[in-house]
Design an enzyme around this catalytic site. Structure first.
Site, PDB file in Angstrom:
ATOM      1  N   ASN A 153       4.129  -6.171   5.183  1.00  0.00           N
ATOM      2  CA  ASN A 153       3.782  -5.310   4.047  1.00  0.00           C
ATOM      3  C   ASN A 153       4.438  -3.925   4.127  1.00  0.00           C
ATOM      4  OD1 ASN A 153       0.443  -6.738   3.744  1.00  0.00           O
ATOM      5  ND2 ASN A 153       2.262  -7.195   2.525  1.00  0.00           N
ATOM      6  N   ASP A 186      -5.487 -12.367  -1.056  1.00  0.00           N
ATOM      7  CA  ASP A 186      -4.248 -12.201  -1.822  1.00  0.00           C
ATOM      8  C   ASP A 186      -4.543 -12.171  -3.326  1.00  0.00           C
ATOM      9  OD1 ASP A 186      -1.552 -11.890  -2.184  1.00  0.00           O
ATOM     10  OD2 ASP A 186      -1.002 -13.939  -1.639  1.00  0.00           O
TER      11      ASP A 186
END
Ligand code: IPE
Ligand code: IPE
Ligand code: MG
Length: 246
Positions: free
Chosen positions: A72, A24
């Site tokens: 996502n 991330d």
């Protein structure tokens, strides 16, 4: 008595059998440089290359990288397209090297929504490397833990499983990670402290290490320090501290 769950996790005495990373912070890394988010993602792929090499050098045998989640899909189309292209480019460019290093590659996740060329490429990389034994590299792409559990349940039903008699060990082979050990260590970069639908079953007893380092900056020293943090933990799997066991 209920059935005793069996975790394949290691005691904290060395190398975790399976490390999973929530990669991330690519977007924030790019923003800090006044560059588009996609630039952060392409730097992130460079980190993937390095970390795969470093992990295998230091003796890790199984590594799972979270690269695109089922959530996502809510991102802008152009970013999604870029992430798909990066996966394609990575697999195309690194397949021979990975195969040459005896790495088995699996792409974990749902196949729905993937384009025919990507499906073909996934098939090619998994088939080419399926007998490799030195290292397991799993890329979680179009992956969600809840989605995986639903797909695994559908597979188990299609295989005629008797749910009432099913043990946890009977169910695990229907997961995308069939045959792989449970996750011992989850690392998440960028300072976020959540699981974000990653490996919900496999990380049931994992240790978690969170680092503020953004994924494009993650390096060997960060990997080693996560492993030493893991080794400083006392894993009890529901039992008492060893010193308290009579
Ligand atoms: C991780 O970086 C890559 C993916 C989730 C695909 P992000 O894109 O989430 O980066 P941040 O969290 O916005 O910084
Ligand atoms: C998790 O990162 C998914 C991947 C790394 C692929 P996100 O950036 O998508 O997670 P949230 O939205 O902050 O939970
Ligand atoms: Mg993020």
């Amino acid at each position: 008595m209920s059935r005793k769950p069996t975790y394949s996790g290691l005691p904290t005495t060395g190398m975790p059998a399976h490390i999973a990373i929530i990669m991330d912070g690519n977007g924030r890394w790019a923003r800090a440089r006044h560059r588009p988010r996609v630039f952060g993602h392409s730097q992130g792929v460079k980190t993937v290359r390095r970390v795969v090499e470093d992990a295998s050098e230091i003796g890790v045998k199984c590594l799972t990288l979270y690269s695109f989640s089922t959530e996502n899909w809510t991102r802008p189309k152009a970013e999604i397209r870029a992430l798909f292209n990066l996966l394609r480019e990575y697999v195309e460019s690194d397949l021979d090297t990975l195969h040459g290093r005896n790495v088995r590659v699996r792409i974990l996740g749902s196949r729905s929504g993937l384009t025919p060329d990507l499906l073909q490429l996934i098939h090619r990389v998994e088939e080419t490397t399926k007998d490799n034994t030195a290292f397991d590299l799993n890329i979680a792409f179009n992956y969600g833990g809840r989605d995986e559990l639903l797909r695994a349940a559908a597979r188990a039903t299609a295989a005629g499983c008797d749910w009432a008699a099913m043990s946890e060990d009977d169910f695990a082979p229907f997961l995308d990670t069939a045959g792989l050990p449970d996750v011992d260590l989850v690392i998440r970069t960028s300072g976020e402290k959540r699981i974000s639908n990653f490996l919900l079953w496999q990380a049931a007893y994992a240790e978690f290490v969170f680092t503020d380092v953004l994924w494009p900056d993650f390096d060997l020293s960060d990997l080693k320090s996560a492993i030493s943090e893991f080794n400083s933990r006392s894993r009890r799997f529901g039992n008492l501290e060893p010193s308290e066991v009579a």
